[in-house]
Scaffold this active site. Structure first.
Site, mmCIF file in Angstrom:
data_model
loop_
_atom_site.group_PDB
_atom_site.id
_atom_site.type_symbol
_atom_site.label_atom_id
_atom_site.label_comp_id
_atom_site.label_asym_id
_atom_site.label_seq_id
_atom_site.Cartn_x
_atom_site.Cartn_y
_atom_site.Cartn_z
ATOM 1 N N HIS A 1 0.724 -1.251 -0.066
ATOM 2 C CA HIS A 1 0.076 -0.019 0.080
ATOM 3 C C HIS A 1 0.921 1.260 -0.038
ATOM 4 O O HIS A 1 1.904 1.435 0.680
ATOM 5 C CB HIS A 1 -1.123 0.049 1.161
ATOM 6 C CG HIS A 1 -0.173 -0.103 2.623
ATOM 7 N ND1 HIS A 1 0.257 1.052 3.204
ATOM 8 C CD2 HIS A 1 -0.141 -1.203 3.346
ATOM 9 C CE1 HIS A 1 0.636 0.537 4.646
ATOM 10 N NE2 HIS A 1 0.763 -0.645 4.456
ATOM 11 N N ASP A 2 0.395 2.145 -0.532
ATOM 12 C CA ASP A 2 0.941 3.560 -0.782
ATOM 13 C C ASP A 2 2.597 3.645 -1.427
ATOM 14 O O ASP A 2 2.964 4.651 -1.285
ATOM 15 C CB ASP A 2 1.188 4.179 0.581
ATOM 16 C CG ASP A 2 -0.244 4.239 1.186
ATOM 17 O OD1 ASP A 2 -1.442 5.082 0.642
ATOM 18 O OD2 ASP A 2 -0.727 3.532 2.353
ATOM 19 N N GLY B 1 5.184 -1.232 2.547
ATOM 20 C CA GLY B 1 4.390 -0.093 2.343
ATOM 21 C C GLY B 1 5.155 1.332 2.214
ATOM 22 O O GLY B 1 6.191 1.646 3.079
#
Length: 264
Positions: free
Chosen positions: A121-122, A139
């Protein structure tokens, strides 16, 4: 109408350009958008708020747009955005973003991403990168343009990898990897600069000489980071042609937190 294999399951809410092709047994969710010329292989799952641009080639068994591997995630409508002309090989997993990290995972244009790559994520990936098999990003990792990751490279959360940098196979990154630097090891240590890659991308001799000067300041002069940055700034004044390269390096180093530091 897109060319969808009869065994594929495409939600009526998905937006697929008429030139998109979808292979057997692939599943595409209601919030997915896919641009012209993109091909999606067999047995893929594309879900979440995922946007895929033009002329991408996504091979079989990839999972794109699944929720983040983050216990704090509570169903917020975060995104995965993929640009144009990317190659995504088998068994890749790209997660959507999280509310605490900008709510978006992004991949730019013209990237070559080999099998079993994970983007958590991200993560933010730039343009013209190469990720060899089994590269793994935790992440919030940022990968700038023209980076090459060797097979089985692993990057810790929040690590930044500067433009034109390169890792050897099985490198483990706990610290930021500055632009142009080649590294290897567990944890990774700086070995040289990516001179051959720069030559192939059209860097002139004065620009490469400036990159060599930056390497000397960072790794050969036994200088503090602050002092090395002062020496690097002088290179930009001495070689105007390399001023953008020097500015990029200085900007990267200024953004590096003292707690994480750079690969040494």
């Amino acid at each position: 109408m897109a060319q969808v294999h009869p065994t594929a399951l495409v939600d009526p809410g998905a937006e697929l350009d008429s030139s998109v092709s979808v292979g057997p047994y692939t599943v595409i969710g209601p919030h997915v958008k896919v641009g012209a010329g993109t091909t999606i292989g067999a047995h893929c799952v594309i879900e979440g708020h995922t946007t895929i641009g033009r002329d991408n080639r996504i091979f079989q068994f990839s999972s794109l747009g699944a929720i983040p591997q983050d216990k704090k995630y509570a169903g917020e409508p975060c995104e995965l955005v993929i640009g144009d002309r990317n190659t995504v090989r088998e068994f890749c997993t790209f997660n959507i973003g999280s509310p605490t990290g900008g709510a978006m995972t992004s991949v730019g244009n013209d990237n070559w991403i080999m099998a079993y790559v994970h983007l958590a994520h991200d993560c933010r990936v730039g343009n013209h990168t190469i990720f060899a098999n089994n590269s793994q990003l935790a992440g919030h990792v940022v990968v700038d343009d023209w980076v090459i990751l060797g097979g089985f490279t692993v990057a810790h959360q929040f690590v930044r990898i500067g433009a034109h940098a390169m890792t050897a196979m099985c490198s483990l990154l706990f610290a930021d990897l500055p632009p142009f630097v080649m590294c290897q090891g567990q944890p990774a240590g700086a070995r040289s600069m990516n001179y051959e890659g720069l030559r192939r991308r059209g860097f002139t001799a004065p620009r490469i000489a400036a990159v060599k000067g930056m390497h000397k300041a960072l790794y050969r002069g036994d200088l503090t980071l602050e002092r090395a940055m002062q020496e690097i700034a002088v290179l930009g004044e001495q070689t105007p042609e390399a001023a953008p390269d020097v500015a990029m390096m200085l900007d990267f180093l200024k953004q590096t937190s003292p707690q994480r530091g750079i690969v040494r």
